[in-house]
Design an enzyme around this catalytic site. Structure first.
Site, PDB file in Angstrom:
ATOM      1  N   CYS A 334       0.800  -1.231   0.000  1.00 51.66           N
ATOM      2  CA  CYS A 334       0.000   0.000   0.000  1.00 51.66           C
ATOM      3  C   CYS A 334       0.832   1.281   0.000  1.00 51.66           C
ATOM      4  O   CYS A 334       0.543   2.182  -0.806  1.00 51.66           O
ATOM      5  CB  CYS A 334      -1.046   0.020   1.093  1.00 51.66           C
ATOM      6  N   ARG A 363       6.976 -11.309   5.196  1.00 50.64           N
ATOM      7  CA  ARG A 363       6.536 -11.096   6.578  1.00 50.64           C
ATOM      8  C   ARG A 363       7.185 -12.138   7.471  1.00 50.64           C
ATOM      9  O   ARG A 363       7.218 -13.317   7.123  1.00 50.64           O
ATOM     10  CB  ARG A 363       5.011 -11.221   6.680  1.00 50.64           C
ATOM     11  N   GLN A 381       1.204 -11.036  -3.403  1.00 53.02           N
ATOM     12  CA  GLN A 381      -0.215 -10.714  -3.319  1.00 53.02           C
ATOM     13  C   GLN A 381      -0.714 -10.240  -4.666  1.00 53.02           C
ATOM     14  O   GLN A 381      -0.022  -9.503  -5.366  1.00 53.02           O
ATOM     15  CB  GLN A 381      -0.426  -9.583  -2.312  1.00 53.02           C
ATOM     16  N   ASP A 383      -2.507  -7.813  -5.516  1.00 48.25           N
ATOM     17  CA  ASP A 383      -2.950  -6.668  -4.737  1.00 48.25           C
ATOM     18  C   ASP A 383      -3.485  -5.555  -5.637  1.00 48.25           C
ATOM     19  O   ASP A 383      -3.119  -5.460  -6.801  1.00 48.25           O
ATOM     20  CB  ASP A 383      -1.726  -6.131  -3.984  1.00 48.25           C
ATOM     21  N   HIS A 385      -5.011  -1.256  -5.021  1.00 48.57           N
ATOM     22  CA  HIS A 385      -5.521  -0.195  -4.166  1.00 48.57           C
ATOM     23  C   HIS A 385      -6.337   0.740  -5.024  1.00 48.57           C
ATOM     24  O   HIS A 385      -5.859   1.219  -6.052  1.00 48.57           O
ATOM     25  CB  HIS A 385      -4.370   0.517  -3.464  1.00 48.57           C
ATOM     26  N   LYS A 469     -14.604  -4.073   6.398  1.00 49.06           N
ATOM     27  CA  LYS A 469     -14.050  -4.928   5.339  1.00 49.06           C
ATOM     28  C   LYS A 469     -14.983  -6.077   5.014  1.00 49.06           C
ATOM     29  O   LYS A 469     -15.883  -6.421   5.784  1.00 49.06           O
ATOM     30  CB  LYS A 469     -12.698  -5.487   5.765  1.00 49.06           C
ATOM     31  N   HIS A 515      -8.285  -1.424  -0.145  1.00 45.12           N
ATOM     32  CA  HIS A 515      -7.288  -2.476  -0.384  1.00 45.12           C
ATOM     33  C   HIS A 515      -8.072  -3.704  -0.816  1.00 45.12           C
ATOM     34  O   HIS A 515      -9.089  -4.003  -0.210  1.00 45.12           O
ATOM     35  CB  HIS A 515      -6.554  -2.886   0.890  1.00 45.12           C
TER      36      HIS A 515
END
Length: 640
Positions: A334, A363, A381, A383, A385, A469, A515
Site C-alpha cells: 500500500c 513477513r 499478493q 494486490d 488499491h 471490510k 485495499h
RNA sequence: GCCACCGUAGCUCAGUAGGCAGAGCGGCGGUUUCGUAAACCGCAGGUCGGCGGUUCGAGUCCGCCCGGUGGCUCCA
C-alpha cells in the site's frame, strides 16, 4: 391443561395436551431420531420440563446445525468420561463442538498422550456409548457447585464457576461422570453410534502460554456408522490431495532447509502455471480499468514510519540498517502505491484510480504457523488499491466483487461465504474517522454485496480500526472453505500520507483507499488449487498439456512433428521418446496427471492422425491432428 | 515464538538390545522395438538434518541448533 405442538425431525407435527411438568420425552416417548429440542431459537434437553411459554417445539436431529453441535458437545462429554475412567487424576477444562467434531482440553499433569493412549481412550468412549447411559441435568447454587468440583479436584471447573459469577450453574451427569455444563445434551449416550478419537495436540489453558499446557484431544462422532465411513473417506481424500505431497509429485514447488523456512521455490512446472494464472489476472484487471504497476521490494524506513507499520507491524517485518539508514523489506504494497498516487495532483475527475500489482512481500511469521504454500514468509499478493471518494465506494466494491466472481469462476469456484466486518458501535472511540464515514462505508459495502447477490453475515466489532471490510471464503471441491478475497476500506493511510484530490469545490479532500486482493496470494492460491483439483489441473493450467508417446522409436520423428504443430499453436507439449513400453509411458504420464496423451503408432503415421487418450476418460480414438487441436483450443479457453 | 512429535539414498520406508547402513521406486548403462496404467540384466547413489557430548564403539543415548508435522496464537 396445556397444549403444545411438536415437530419431529421428519417434519411431522403432532399436538399434545398435558398437565403439570412434562418433558418432551414424557410426551412423545420416541423422539424419532431426534435428541434435543428447540423453541424460539433456544435449545433445551428432551428430558427437562417443557418451557412455560412453549407452543411449537422442534425436535432436532443430526441434520440440523444446532442438533449437530449438541451431538458433538455430548460426544465431548463422552470423551471426557472415557479419559476420567482411564486417568482419574486428569483435570477437565472445556470441551466444545467444532466445525467437524469436537475436542476436550484436559490437564494430564504433564503427561503427553501417545497414539496407543488415544486408542485406549477411543475404546473406552465406544464402550460408554454402548453402555447407553442416561443423561441427566441438575442445577446447583454456584457456591455448592464450587465445593462439589473442588472435592473432585476439578480446579478448572471451580475457576470457571467463579468466572461465570452466576447464582446458579447446571451440571450434567451420565453414569458416574459429572461435568459442569450449560448444555443441552443428548438424552442417552447410546445415541452416539460411532465414535472416533482423531488426534491430540497441546493447547494452553485459555490460550495463554503462561498457563498450564493441556492436552487437546480431537474426536468425531456420528449417529450412524455409515456417516463415519463417509467422513473418513473425505478425510482420506483430503489427505490424498495434500498440496505439499502433490507439489512434490508434480514438481510444482520446493522448500529448502538451507534457504530458510517459509520461502517458496517455484519449480518450472509451478512457475508455468503461475505465469498462466498471472497473465489471465493481468488481462482481466486491465480490462476492468486497473493500472498495472511494479514497485520496489525494499523501501526506506521513513516510509514505514509514515505508514505506521514500524509502529504496529514491526514484529512481522524484516528491517535492517545500512549506512545509518533504516530499510525494510515490504510486508505490504500500500505505501508504494500511495506514492504513485501522490506523484501528481489528483482531481476528482481522476477517481476512482485503480492501481494493481502482483506485489511480492515478506513477513516474519512465527515459525510455528508456517504450512506448505498456505502460510509462508515470502509471497506475492494479487494486490490492488483503489483511490475513491466516499460516494464511489459502493460502485467500486461492486466492481471488485464482480471481478472476483468472474476470475474465481474460471477456476471452478462459484460457492462463496462472505463476512462483512463492521465496527462495534459501542466503542466508537477505538476507531478512526467520523460516524458518518463509517455508516456510509458500511452501507456501501452492504449495498454492494446485495447488488452482487452475495449472502453475508455481519461480524460486529471485527473491523480494523481504520475501516470496515469484506472477507470471502470460497468452497472447494471437498466443501472446505478457504479465505481468499478480501476488500478493505481504509480511512487511515490517505491521511497519514496526505493522499488528497481536488474536489469540484476546488478544495483538497482525503481520498478513501480500498485495499483488495482476489486470490490473496499466488502461493496460497496455488496450494488451494492443487487441493481443489486434487492435482488434476484443467487443460489451460496444466504444466504439460499433452504428452506424445511413440510406440516404437521409428515413430519418434512423426511424434516430434506433431509436437511442433501443437507448440506452434501455443500448447505445452512433451514427447516421451524413452526406450520404454507403451504401458509404462502411459503409467508415467498418468502419474504426472497430464491431461492428454497422444499415442503414435504405425496406423497414426500412415493416416496422419493421433490416438487420443484423455485423463480420467481413457481412450478417445483417432483424430486428425488439426481436429484435435481445435478441440483442445476450445477446452483451454483459447481465443478464436 | 510456545507445547508435543518427527528428520536414514531424489521419493516411500526398513534398520532388532549401542556392534560392518538396507529395500522398492526413481536415475544411469546394456538387452528388448513393444498398441492404452510397471519388460529383463547390471551399476551408481548416504557427512543417517547439523554441531557438541556420553561410550572401546552412536543412525540408535543426552544437549543445543536447523528443518518439518499437529496444535496454541496469528494471518494472505
Amino acid at each position: 391443561m396445556r397444549k403444545v405442538k411438536i415437530r419431529f425431525p421428519n417434519g411431522e407435527v403432532k399436538e399434545y395436551i398435558f398437565e403439570g411438568e412434562k418433558s418432551v420425552l414424557d410426551l412423545v416417548g420416541d423422539p424419532k431420531g431426534g435428541f434435543v429440542a428447540r423453541f424460539n431459537g433456544k435449545l433445551f434437553d428432551l428430558f427437562v420440563p417443557i418451557p412455560e411459554d412453549a407452543d411449537l417445539i422442534e425436535i432436532l436431529d443430526f441434520n440440523d446445525k444446532d442438533g449437530k453441535g449438541v451431538f458433538w458437545h455430548s460426544s465431548a462429554h463422552i470423551l471426557a468420561q472415557a479419559v476420567k475412567r482411564l486417568y482419574p487424576f486428569a483435570k477437565l477444562t472445556v470441551g466444545p463442538p467444532i466445525e467437524n467434531g469436537f475436542f476436550y482440553d484436559i490437564d494430564f499433569g504433564g503427561k503427553t498422550l501417545t497414539p496407543e493412549d488415544l486408542e485406549e481412550i477411543e475404546r473406552m468412549a465406544v464402550k460408554i456409548c454402548e453402555e447407553d447411559l442416561e443423561v441427566s441435568r441438575e442445577e446447583l447454587e454456584s457456591e455448592k457447585a464450587k465445593e462439589f468440583f473442588k472435592s473432585l479436584g476439578e480446579d478448572y471447573k471451580v475457576e470457571l464457576i467463579e468466572e461465570f459469577n452466576l447464582p446458579k450453574v447446571s451440571i450434567y451427569r451420565q453414569g458416574e461422570f459429572v461435568d459442569l455444563c450449560k448444555g443441552p445434551h443428548i438424552y442417552r449416550t447410546g445415541i452416539v453410534k460411532s465414535f472416533k478419537v482423531l488426534s491430540v495436540s497441546s493447547a494452553y489453558w485459555k490460550g495463554d502460554p503462561k498457563n498450564p499446557s493441556l492436552q487437546r484431544i480431537y474426536g468425531i462422532s456420528f449417529p450412524d456408522p455409515k456417516m463415519m465411513e463417509d467422513y473418513l473417506k473425505v478425510l482420506e481424500e483430503a489427505k490424498a490431495r495434500d498440496h505439499r505431497v502433490l507439489g512434490r509429485e508434480l514438481d510444482i514447488f520446493g522448500f529448502y532447509e538451507e534457504a530458510g523456512a517459509g520461502f517458496v521455490f517455484w519449480h518450472p512446472n509451478g512457475a508455468i502455471v503461475r505465469s498462466v494464472i498471472e497473465d489471465y489476472w493481468k488481462r482481466e484487471h486491465i480490462k476492468a480499468g486497473y493500472k498495472l504497476v511494479y514497485t520496489p521490494h525494499l523501501l526506506s524506513g521513513k516510509l514505514w514510519e509514515i505508514s505506521g507499520h514500524l509502529n504496529y507491524y514491526a514484529k512481522n517485518m524484516f528491517v535492517f540498517e545500512k549506512d545509518g539508514q533504516t530499510y525494510a523489506v515490504k510486508p505490504m504494497n500500500c505505501p508504494a502505491h500511495i506514492l504513485i498516487y501522490k506523484s501528481k495532483v489528483r482531481s476528482y475527475r481522476d477517481l476512482p484510480l485503480r492501481i494493481c500489482e502482483l506485489g511480492t512481500v515478506y513477513r516474519d511469521e512465527l515459525s510455528g504457523v508456517l504450512h506448505g504454500l498456505l502460510r509462508v514468509r515470502g509471497f506475492t499478493q494479487d494486490d490492488a488499491h483503489i483511490f475513491t471518494t466516499h460516494e464511489q465506494i459502493e460502485d467500486e466494491v461492486v466492481n471488485v466483487l464482480n471481478l472476483m466472481k468472474r476470475i474465481l469462476k474460471r477456476f471452478g469456484f462459484e460457492d462463496f461465504e462472505v463476512e462483512l466486518s463492521i465496527w462495534d458501535p459501542n466503542r466508537k472511540e477505538d476507531y478512526m474517522g467520523t460516524e458518518e464515514m463509517w455508516e456510509n462505508a458500511i452501507n456501501s459495502l452492504k449495498n454492494a454485496l446485495e447488488r452482487e447477490g452475495l449472502n453475508y453475515t455481519v461480524e460486529v466489532g471485527e473491523a480494523a480500526f481504520y475501516g470496515p471490510k469484506i472477507d470471502v471464503k470460497l468452497k472447494d471441491a471437498l466443501g472446505r472453505r478457504w479465505q481468499c478475497t478480501t476488500v478493505q476500506v481504509d480511512f487511515n493511510l490517505p491521511r497519514r500520507f496526505s493522499a488528497t484530490y481536488k474536489g469540484p469545490d476546488g478544495k483538497d479532500h482525503y481520498a478513501v483507499m480500498i485495499h483488495r486482493a482476489i486470490f490473496g496470494s499466488m502461493e496460497r492460491f496455488m496450494g488451494i488449487l492443487l487441493e481443489h483439483y486434487a492435482g488434476d489441473l484443467p487443460l489451460w493450467l496444466a504444466p504439460v498439456q499433452v504428452r506424445i508417446l511413440p510406440i516404437k522409436s521409428e515413430f519418434n520423428d512423426y511424434a516430434r512433428k506433431v509436437a511442433n504443430l501443437l507448440e506452434e499453436e501455443g500448447f505445452r507439449v512433451e514427447v516421451d521418446d524413452r526406450n520404454e513400453r507403451l504401458n509404462y509411458k502411459i503409467l508415467d504420464a498418468e502419474k504426472h496427471k497430464i491431461p492428454y496423451i497422444f499415442v503414435i503408432g504405425k496406423r497414426e503415421v500412415e493416416n496422419g492422425t493421433v490416438s487420443v487418450r484423455k485423463r480420467k476418460e481413457g481412450d478417445k480414438g483417432s483424430f486428425k491432428v488439426e481436429d484435435i487441436i481445435k478441440i483442445l483450443k476450445e477446452e483451454a479457453f483459447f481465443q478464436p
